[in-house]
Design an enzyme around this catalytic site. Structure first.
Site, short mmCIF file in Angstrom:
data_model
loop_
_atom_site.label_atom_id
_atom_site.label_comp_id
_atom_site.label_asym_id
_atom_site.label_seq_id
_atom_site.Cartn_x
_atom_site.Cartn_y
_atom_site.Cartn_z
CB SER A 92 -0.92 0.02 1.22
OG SER A 92 -0.16 0.05 2.42
CB THR A 194 -2.73 6.09 4.23
OG1 THR A 194 -3.64 6.16 3.15
CG2 THR A 194 -1.75 7.22 4.17
CB THR A 212 -0.94 6.26 0.41
OG1 THR A 212 -1.78 5.14 0.11
CG2 THR A 212 -1.40 7.46 -0.42
NE ARG A 222 -8.73 7.57 -4.96
CZ ARG A 222 -8.26 7.27 -3.75
NH1 ARG A 222 -6.98 6.99 -3.60
NH2 ARG A 222 -9.06 7.28 -2.69
CB VAL A 223 -5.26 12.51 -6.26
CG1 VAL A 223 -4.61 13.02 -4.98
CG2 VAL A 223 -4.26 12.50 -7.40
N GLY A 224 -6.35 10.57 -3.75
CA GLY A 224 -7.18 10.54 -2.55
C GLY A 224 -6.88 11.69 -1.61
CG ASP A 225 -7.33 10.98 2.62
OD1 ASP A 225 -7.24 9.91 1.98
OD2 ASP A 225 -7.03 11.08 3.82
CB THR A 245 -5.76 5.51 7.23
OG1 THR A 245 -5.48 4.49 6.26
CG2 THR A 245 -6.46 4.87 8.42
N GLY A 246 -8.13 5.43 5.12
CA GLY A 246 -9.42 4.90 4.70
C GLY A 246 -9.79 5.40 3.33
N GLY A 248 -10.37 7.78 0.85
CA GLY A 248 -9.97 9.17 0.81
C GLY A 248 -11.05 10.12 0.37
#
Length: 335
Positions: A92, A194, A212, A222-225, A245-246, A248
């Site tokens: 991850s 993350t 992450t 795609r980009v998360g938080d 974490t989780g 995003g």
């Protein structure tokens, strides 16, 4: 047990999980230079202190080593995260991370110091230590965030070496996923998580970092938080810090880490603040929280810590006063 497999096995007896990503910000203070600070009228908290998402004792051990040898909190969180980025068994983060739908491993990371300075990289390819590139963005550019090819070329200009981040095991997992792939994320199949870390050094100063490879088999781009200051990570050196974490997308919708720190500013403990931030997610109209996971860890200026998640099996690693331990988080969904 590896976090992805741990989550997947845990889901057999719990609600579906989809573990995503994290961030931080800081401010100055005038702390006393000693190894303990008062957490309240009856409790003393010993410094330095390191906390991180998940069971990452090697990472927190490295961070504590930096702190005990005289390093500051910023050095500690960077080097702690680098341990996980270099671990090819960690699917991850960094090298060995699971790829997007097209087979590309893309990394997101950010870092924040005690002054509120921050740096971030998104959609970074072929560079293992994204957290270190994020620090270079913070220290060597007038910008906060660099993306994609620009981030990679900047990293190369700073001496980072290109390498293929797709390991054979991650490639095999991707090939297997393609057989029954669906366009939308499949909870507990496309698990993701993350590494977020917060540290307080002997001077009482706080820094944080997050790194992450994001949602496994995500759509390209795609980009998360995790690399977004205020969502995945936020630190205010006068108040405390938080990492998420989780999934995003859900963290971004509530600017989660900033929310936790602001709740601590209003007087809530780290534990209370994390619980309130999770409640903001699950109580949103039409929230599908039973089918995704979000978790927060936080520390305040007193050195008190907290962690909370939507579903069971989220954990925090805490290194303090010679003890490097995994602590299971309390959680919202009890049945």
């Amino acid at each position: 047990m590896k976090r992805r497999n741990f989550i997947k096995n845990a889901a057999l007896t719990s609600a579906g999980l989809a573990i995503g990503n994290s961030l931080n910000n800081c401010a100055d203070s005038n702390p006393k230079e000693n190894a303990t600070i008062s957490a309240n009228s009856t409790v003393e908290v010993k410094l330095p202190l390191v906390i991180a998402t998940w069971d990452v004792k090697n990472a927190t051990a490295r961070a504590m080593e930096v702190l005990q040898s005289g390093g500051n909190a910023l050095d500690a969180v960077e080097q702690g995260c680098m341990v996980e980025e270099a671990d090819i068994k960690n699917s991850s983060v960094g090298k060995g991370g699971l790829p997007d739908r097209d087979g590309n491993v893309t990394l997101d990371a950010c870092i924040m110091d005690k002054h509120g300075n921050c740096g971030s990289v998104v959609y970074l390819q072929n560079i293992t230590h994204a957290v270190s590139v994020a620090r270079k963005v913070m220290e060597d550019t007038p910008h906060v965030m660099l993306a994609g090819e620009g981030a990679k070329q900047f990293a190369i200009s700073k001496g980072f070496q290109e390498e293929n981040l797709l390991t054979e095991s991650s490639k095999e997992a991707w090939e297997e996923w393609k057989i029954k792939s669906e366009y939308k994320p499949i909870i507990n199949i496309e698990n993701h998580d993350t590494i977020g870390m917060l540290a307080i050094d002997k001077n009482g100063d706080i820094s944080g970092a997050c790194t992450t490879s994001g949602l496994a088999y995500k759509m390209q781009g795609r980009v998360g938080d995790s690399p977004i200051i205020g969502s995945g990570l936020f630190v205010d050196n006068e108040i405390g810090g938080c990492v998420a974490t989780g999934l995003g997308e859900e963290v971004v919708k509530t600017v989660g880490s900033f929310l936790v720190v602001e709740l601590m500013r209003q007087g809530k403990s780290p534990q209370q603040a994390c619980e309130e931030a999770i409640s903001r997610i699950v109580n949103k109209p039409n929230s599908d929280y039973k089918n995704f996971q979000v978790g927060y860890i936080a520390v305040n200026k007193k050195g008190e810590t907290g962690s909370y998640s939507i579903h069971q099996w989220f954990s925090m690693t805490k290194f303090q006063d010679g003890n490097n331990e995994q602590i299971q988080s309390d959680y919202y969904v009890k049945s």
